[in-house]
Design a protein around this motif. Structure first.
Motif, PDB file in Angstrom:
ATOM      1  N   PRO A  65       0.826  -1.204   0.000  1.00  0.00           N
ATOM      2  CA  PRO A  65       0.000   0.000   0.000  1.00  0.00           C
ATOM      3  C   PRO A  65       0.864   1.260   0.000  1.00  0.00           C
ATOM      4  N   HIS A  66       0.358   2.308  -0.599  1.00  0.00           N
ATOM      5  CA  HIS A  66       1.055   3.592  -0.618  1.00  0.00           C
ATOM      6  C   HIS A  66       0.040   4.713  -0.422  1.00  0.00           C
ATOM      7  N   CYS A 100       4.958   9.289   0.614  1.00  0.00           N
ATOM      8  CA  CYS A 100       4.113   8.164   1.012  1.00  0.00           C
ATOM      9  C   CYS A 100       4.176   8.045   2.525  1.00  0.00           C
ATOM     10  N   PHE A 102       3.539   5.533   4.331  1.00  0.00           N
ATOM     11  CA  PHE A 102       4.075   4.240   4.765  1.00  0.00           C
ATOM     12  C   PHE A 102       5.571   4.136   4.489  1.00  0.00           C
ATOM     13  N   HIS A 103       6.033   4.840   3.484  1.00  0.00           N
ATOM     14  CA  HIS A 103       7.444   4.755   3.064  1.00  0.00           C
ATOM     15  C   HIS A 103       7.937   6.185   2.829  1.00  0.00           C
ATOM     16  N   MET A 106       9.795   7.742  -0.120  1.00  0.00           N
ATOM     17  CA  MET A 106       9.131   7.981  -1.416  1.00  0.00           C
ATOM     18  C   MET A 106       8.667   9.428  -1.432  1.00  0.00           C
TER      19      MET A 106
HETATM   20 CU   LIG Z   1       4.536   3.695   0.018  1.00  0.00          CU
END
Ligand SMILES: [Cu+2]
Length: 113
Positions: A65-66, A100, A102-103, A106
């Motif tokens: 997921p992003h 992002c 979650f990350h 990014m």
């Molecule tokens: Cu992500």
């Protein structure tokens, strides 16, 4: 000269100003739609130039997921699972960096004029 070509010519003359005013109205309210792919844990393109009021669709081609979340809070796709898309409107002019959630490595930038 038969009657048919004359009628066609008159219809063309009458329709022309109408077509012109419709295309002017479209130009005034037209918002462009931009597309960003999320693939391999990266936004592509990562940098976009848009006009304020344009929309940007983010499509997640990864399994993870992003999100595409503006650091200034001006837009957020929310969670996009693999295969999902989310469309945001870039309402405000300026430089909007996004990441992002979650990350956070990014990153991308949308510049709206
Ligand atoms: Cu992500």
């Amino acid at each position: 000269m038969t009657d048919i070509p004359r009628r066609t010519a008159i219809a063309t003359i009458l329709a022309a100003p109408l077509a012109l005013s419709v295309s002017r109205a479209r130009a005034a309210s037209h918002a462009a739609a931009h597309e960003v792919m999320i693939q391999g844990f990266a936004f592509s393109p990562a940098e976009l130039e848009v006009a304020a009021g344009d929309t940007v669709s983010f499509t997640n081609a990864d399994n993870a997921p992003h999100t595409a979340t503006a650091m200034d809070g001006s837009f957020d796709t929310g969670r996009l699972n693999g295969g999902e898309s989310g469309t945001i409107t870039v309402a405000e002019a300026g430089t909007h960096e996004f990441k992002c959630n979650f990350h956070p490595a990014m990153r991308g930038t949308i510049t709206a004029t």
